[in-house]
Design an enzyme around this catalytic site. Structure first.
Site, PDB file in Angstrom:
ATOM      1  N   HIS A 115       0.915   4.305  -2.749  1.00  0.00           N
ATOM      2  CA  HIS A 115       0.768   5.721  -2.394  1.00  0.00           C
ATOM      3  C   HIS A 115       1.973   6.536  -2.868  1.00  0.00           C
ATOM      4  O   HIS A 115       1.824   7.651  -3.352  1.00  0.00           O
ATOM      5  CB  HIS A 115       0.591   5.870  -0.874  1.00  0.00           C
ATOM      6  N   ASP A 121      -3.929 -14.139  -3.784  1.00  0.00           N
ATOM      7  CA  ASP A 121      -4.648 -14.986  -4.740  1.00  0.00           C
ATOM      8  C   ASP A 121      -5.826 -14.213  -5.325  1.00  0.00           C
ATOM      9  O   ASP A 121      -5.974 -13.024  -5.058  1.00  0.00           O
ATOM     10  CB  ASP A 121      -5.117 -16.276  -4.042  1.00  0.00           C
ATOM     11  N   ASP A 133      -9.659  -9.238   2.442  1.00  0.00           N
ATOM     12  CA  ASP A 133     -10.070 -10.477   1.774  1.00  0.00           C
ATOM     13  C   ASP A 133     -10.374 -11.470   2.880  1.00  0.00           C
ATOM     14  O   ASP A 133      -9.473 -12.088   3.446  1.00  0.00           O
ATOM     15  CB  ASP A 133      -8.944 -10.980   0.870  1.00  0.00           C
ATOM     16  N   PRO A 145      -6.970   7.488  -4.077  1.00  0.00           N
ATOM     17  CA  PRO A 145      -8.381   7.126  -4.101  1.00  0.00           C
ATOM     18  C   PRO A 145      -8.972   7.065  -2.693  1.00  0.00           C
ATOM     19  O   PRO A 145      -8.259   6.789  -1.728  1.00  0.00           O
ATOM     20  CB  PRO A 145      -8.383   5.738  -4.735  1.00  0.00           C
ATOM     21  N   SER A 198       9.339   9.431  -2.112  1.00  0.00           N
ATOM     22  CA  SER A 198       8.986  10.647  -1.359  1.00  0.00           C
ATOM     23  C   SER A 198       8.149  10.298  -0.128  1.00  0.00           C
ATOM     24  O   SER A 198       8.173  11.022   0.866  1.00  0.00           O
ATOM     25  CB  SER A 198       8.238  11.644  -2.248  1.00  0.00           C
ATOM     26  N   ASN A 235      -2.667   9.304   5.257  1.00  0.00           N
ATOM     27  CA  ASN A 235      -1.592   8.351   5.488  1.00  0.00           C
ATOM     28  C   ASN A 235      -1.548   7.814   6.897  1.00  0.00           C
ATOM     29  O   ASN A 235      -0.738   6.953   7.197  1.00  0.00           O
ATOM     30  CB  ASN A 235      -0.239   9.037   5.215  1.00  0.00           C
ATOM     31  N   HIS A 291      -5.960  -5.831  -2.625  1.00  0.00           N
ATOM     32  CA  HIS A 291      -6.803  -6.006  -1.437  1.00  0.00           C
ATOM     33  C   HIS A 291      -7.064  -7.485  -1.132  1.00  0.00           C
ATOM     34  O   HIS A 291      -7.881  -7.805  -0.289  1.00  0.00           O
ATOM     35  CB  HIS A 291      -8.119  -5.234  -1.596  1.00  0.00           C
ATOM     36  N   THR A 292      -6.377  -8.368  -1.788  1.00  0.00           N
ATOM     37  CA  THR A 292      -6.339  -9.776  -1.388  1.00  0.00           C
ATOM     38  C   THR A 292      -5.528  -9.920  -0.089  1.00  0.00           C
ATOM     39  O   THR A 292      -5.528 -10.966   0.544  1.00  0.00           O
ATOM     40  CB  THR A 292      -5.710 -10.661  -2.497  1.00  0.00           C
ATOM     41  N   ARG A 310       0.824  -1.210   0.000  1.00  0.00           N
ATOM     42  CA  ARG A 310       0.000   0.000   0.000  1.00  0.00           C
ATOM     43  C   ARG A 310       0.862   1.266   0.000  1.00  0.00           C
ATOM     44  O   ARG A 310       0.560   2.238  -0.689  1.00  0.00           O
ATOM     45  CB  ARG A 310      -0.928  -0.002   1.219  1.00  0.00           C
ATOM     46  N   GLY A 312       5.083  10.586  -8.083  1.00  0.00           N
ATOM     47  CA  GLY A 312       5.731   9.501  -8.816  1.00  0.00           C
ATOM     48  C   GLY A 312       6.491   8.561  -7.889  1.00  0.00           C
ATOM     49  O   GLY A 312       6.634   8.824  -6.696  1.00  0.00           O
TER      50      GLY A 312
HETATM   51  C1  HEM Z   1      -9.104   1.536  -6.213  1.00  0.00           C
HETATM   52  C2  HEM Z   1      -9.060   2.395  -5.251  1.00  0.00           C
HETATM   53  C3  HEM Z   1      -8.564   2.098  -3.854  1.00  0.00           C
HETATM   54  C4  HEM Z   1      -9.147   2.516  -2.699  1.00  0.00           C
HETATM   55  C5  HEM Z   1     -10.393   3.383  -2.580  1.00  0.00           C
HETATM   56  C6  HEM Z   1      -8.368   1.989  -1.609  1.00  0.00           C
HETATM   57  C7  HEM Z   1      -8.631   2.213  -0.280  1.00  0.00           C
HETATM   58  C8  HEM Z   1      -8.042   1.545   0.755  1.00  0.00           C
HETATM   59  C9  HEM Z   1      -8.406   1.679   2.151  1.00  0.00           C
HETATM   60  C10 HEM Z   1      -9.440   2.651   2.682  1.00  0.00           C
HETATM   61  C11 HEM Z   1      -7.675   0.802   2.862  1.00  0.00           C
HETATM   62  C12 HEM Z   1      -7.707   0.574   4.362  1.00  0.00           C
HETATM   63  C13 HEM Z   1      -6.729   1.473   5.063  1.00  0.00           C
HETATM   64  C14 HEM Z   1      -6.828   1.344   6.552  1.00  0.00           C
HETATM   65  O1  HEM Z   1      -7.921   1.432   7.102  1.00  0.00           O
HETATM   66  O2  HEM Z   1      -5.778   1.159   7.184  1.00  0.00           O
HETATM   67  C15 HEM Z   1      -6.825   0.108   1.925  1.00  0.00           C
HETATM   68  C16 HEM Z   1      -5.938  -0.873   2.266  1.00  0.00           C
HETATM   69  C17 HEM Z   1      -5.029  -1.422   1.385  1.00  0.00           C
HETATM   70  N1  HEM Z   1      -4.847  -1.055   0.068  1.00  0.00           N
HETATM   71 FE1  HEM Z   1      -6.102   0.064  -1.025  1.00  0.00          FE
HETATM   72  N2  HEM Z   1      -7.335   1.250  -2.117  1.00  0.00           N
HETATM   73  C18 HEM Z   1      -7.398   1.310  -3.477  1.00  0.00           C
HETATM   74  C19 HEM Z   1      -6.483   0.742  -4.355  1.00  0.00           C
HETATM   75  C20 HEM Z   1      -5.346   0.087  -3.969  1.00  0.00           C
HETATM   76  C21 HEM Z   1      -4.246  -0.268  -4.840  1.00  0.00           C
HETATM   77  C22 HEM Z   1      -4.169   0.082  -6.324  1.00  0.00           C
HETATM   78  C23 HEM Z   1      -3.326  -0.924  -4.088  1.00  0.00           C
HETATM   79  C24 HEM Z   1      -1.976  -1.490  -4.467  1.00  0.00           C
HETATM   80  C25 HEM Z   1      -1.611  -1.802  -5.680  1.00  0.00           C
HETATM   81  C26 HEM Z   1      -3.868  -1.011  -2.749  1.00  0.00           C
HETATM   82  C27 HEM Z   1      -3.279  -1.680  -1.703  1.00  0.00           C
HETATM   83  C28 HEM Z   1      -3.824  -1.786  -0.438  1.00  0.00           C
HETATM   84  C29 HEM Z   1      -3.345  -2.713   0.561  1.00  0.00           C
HETATM   85  C30 HEM Z   1      -2.260  -3.752   0.378  1.00  0.00           C
HETATM   86  C31 HEM Z   1      -4.096  -2.477   1.718  1.00  0.00           C
HETATM   87  C32 HEM Z   1      -3.942  -3.155   3.088  1.00  0.00           C
HETATM   88  C33 HEM Z   1      -2.984  -2.347   3.915  1.00  0.00           C
HETATM   89  C34 HEM Z   1      -2.642  -2.963   5.257  1.00  0.00           C
HETATM   90  O3  HEM Z   1      -3.176  -3.991   5.648  1.00  0.00           O
HETATM   91  O4  HEM Z   1      -1.779  -2.396   5.944  1.00  0.00           O
HETATM   92  N3  HEM Z   1      -5.073  -0.363  -2.707  1.00  0.00           N
HETATM   93  N4  HEM Z   1      -7.051   0.576   0.642  1.00  0.00           N
HETATM   94  C1  NAG Z   2       0.715  12.292  11.807  1.00  0.00           C
HETATM   95  C2  NAG Z   2       1.035  10.853  11.908  1.00  0.00           C
HETATM   96  O1  NAG Z   2       0.758  10.200  12.894  1.00  0.00           O
HETATM   97  N1  NAG Z   2       1.591  10.311  10.823  1.00  0.00           N
HETATM   98  C3  NAG Z   2       1.972   8.915  10.744  1.00  0.00           C
HETATM   99  C4  NAG Z   2       1.828   8.408   9.304  1.00  0.00           C
HETATM  100  O2  NAG Z   2       2.230   7.047   9.264  1.00  0.00           O
HETATM  101  C5  NAG Z   2       3.556   6.812   9.690  1.00  0.00           C
HETATM  102  C6  NAG Z   2       3.841   5.349   9.586  1.00  0.00           C
HETATM  103  O3  NAG Z   2       3.126   4.610  10.506  1.00  0.00           O
HETATM  104  C7  NAG Z   2       3.777   7.293  11.137  1.00  0.00           C
HETATM  105  O4  NAG Z   2       5.135   7.150  11.464  1.00  0.00           O
HETATM  106  C8  NAG Z   2       3.398   8.738  11.225  1.00  0.00           C
HETATM  107  O5  NAG Z   2       3.514   9.157  12.556  1.00  0.00           O
END
Ligand code: HEM
Ligand code: NAG
Ligand code: NAG
Ligand code: NAG
Length: 344
Positions: A82, A271, A263, A180, A92, A110, A210-211, A78, A88
């Site tokens: 970002h 998967d 997932d 997004p 950063s 973030n 999101h798998t 993720r 890019g």
């Molecule tokens: C299509 C639009 C997308 C939206 C609206 C979206 C939104 C989100 C949100 C809201 C979360 C949960 C964050 C949290 O509560 O901590 C999340 C998790 C995640 N997203 Fe997305 N996402 C999108 C696309 C993507 C893409 C393109 C990738 C990577 C190629 C990605 C990878 C991930 C991963 C791996 C997680 C799990 C993170 C974790 O468990 O620490 N997402 N996403």
């Molecule tokens: C303001 C804030 O808490 N930012 C966090 C963003 O995510 C990173 C990674 O977990 C944290 O180190 C930052 O403190």
């Protein structure tokens, strides 16, 4: 199906990670190399003379980190996404805030990016600095680490083009509008990805990320309580699933640290189950579920369910495009010594 990031959680999955990691490695040997649309300045052999063991060094760090914390894979994937969508793919996102600059990683959106994900990038870079100081960019480290993590979780493997340079700008104020959000419509998301040079198919394939991983309750809460005036629960969500999520995220005493699996069927395996879930109303985020409901994306979801190898090949093609967004090459930017700070 719900976990807080307590020590017991991490411990419980440490043992499991050995099993998952060792079985997935042997079953996934697919290597894909894209020959088209390569950016000038990037090449496969970029470090062959200056740091020939770079990818081996990185791979060792990644395997070790995954054994310690299986959640690293989703977090790092993720963070990489970002990074590429904001300024890019130039690392950063790894820059720490200073007294004069609120950096990208501290943008409000973030806040949920997890520490283990950052840690694997920093560790890999530190290991490289011992062998080839000042040679391998943090941006390349991110692309290679992410590739390795996907593969170790059971996903495909691909060759990474190298030669990215590290960016000189990291500002929280430049994040908004580039990432997004769960309340966006499919057409807003399609436009955002298009603006970044990614097709609708790329978007559907990348959403397959999101798998893995988790989402915090606030990201899907509006689907399970007071959805609209006629339905208390989003009717596109499987009812039983919604009720389980209510138990995870009680409206009265909601813990901001509680998360649910993205997932629900195979949260620690890369998967195509994520797409199968969407067909059954088990999409967690509104934007996940919309991929199956929207006419422009539905057939892609069905293709991914049909054949996991199809998902893998679309995912690889899209990851290669993602990892080339806005890259700096040649004499642009710098090669950071420490991924968390600009060189002095
Ligand atoms: C299509 C639009 C997308 C939206 C609206 C979206 C939104 C989100 C949100 C809201 C979360 C949960 C964050 C949290 O509560 O901590 C999340 C998790 C995640 N997203 Fe997305 N996402 C999108 C696309 C993507 C893409 C393109 C990738 C990577 C190629 C990605 C990878 C991930 C991963 C791996 C997680 C799990 C993170 C974790 O468990 O620490 N997402 N996403
Ligand atoms: C303001 C804030 O808490 N930012 C966090 C963003 O995510 C990173 C990674 O977990 C944290 O180190 C930052 O403190
Ligand atoms: C989506 O949510 C964000 C933050 O939660 C908010 O600023 C934005 O206005 C919302 N957008 C829409 C279209 O509702
Ligand atoms: C509530 O949502 C459902 C499903 O999206 C929709 O069919 C219904 O028209 C909505 N009701 C209102 C009042 O918007």
């Amino acid at each position: 199906m719900a976990y807080t990031f307590s020590n017991s959680f991490v411990l419980a999955f440490t043992t499991l990670s050995f099993l998952l990691v060792s079985t997935s490695v042997s079953t996934t040997t697919t290597t894909t190399r894209s020959m088209s649309n390569n950016i000038e300045g990037l090449s496969y052999n970029f470090y062959s003379n200056t740091c020939p063991n770079a990818e081996i060094i990185i791979k060792n760090v990644v395997s070790q980190k995954l054994k310690e914390a299986l959640v690293t894979a989703a977090g790092a994937l993720r963070i990489f996404f970002h990074d590429c969508f904001v300024e890019g793919c130039d690392a950063s996102v790894l820059i720490a805030s200073s007294s004069t600059n609120k950096a990208e990683r501290d943008a409000d959106i973030n806040l949920s990016l997890p520490g283990d994900g950052y840690d694997v990038f920093f560790r890999a870079k530190r290991a490289l600095e011992l062998q080839c100081p000042g040679v391998v960019s943090c941006a390349d480290v991110m692309a290679i680490v992410t590739r390795d993590l996907v593969n170790l979780m059971g996903g495909p493997r691909w060759e990474v083009l190298k030669g990215r340079r590290d960016g000189l700008i990291s500002k929280a104020s430049r994040v908004e509008g580039n990432l997004p959000q769960v309340n966006q419509t499919m057409s807003q998301l399609i436009s955002l990805f298009k603006y970044k040079g990614l097709s609708t198919l790329d978007m559907v394939a990348l959403s397959g990320a999101h798998t893995l991983g988790f989402s915090h309750c606030k990201e899907f809460i509006s689907r399970i309580y007071g959805y609209n005036t006629t339905c208390d629960i989003d009717p596109t969500m499987n009812k039983g699933f919604a009720l389980q999520l209510r138990a995870t995220c009680p409206i009265k005493s909601m813990d901001p640290n509680v998360v649910a699996f993205n997932d629900v069927t195979s949260p620690f395996t890369f998967d195509n189950a994520y797409y199968l879930n969407l067909q059954k109303g088990f999409g967690l985020l509104a934007t996940d579920q919309q991929l199956f409901l929207h006419p422009e994306t539905r057939s892609y979801v069905n293709d991914m369910v049909e054949d996991q190898q199809i998902f893998f090949s679309y995912f690889v093609a899209a990851m290669i495009k993602l990892s080339q967004i806005g890259v700096k090459t040649g004499s642009d930017g710098e090669i950071r010594h420490d991924c968390g700070t600009f060189n002095a």
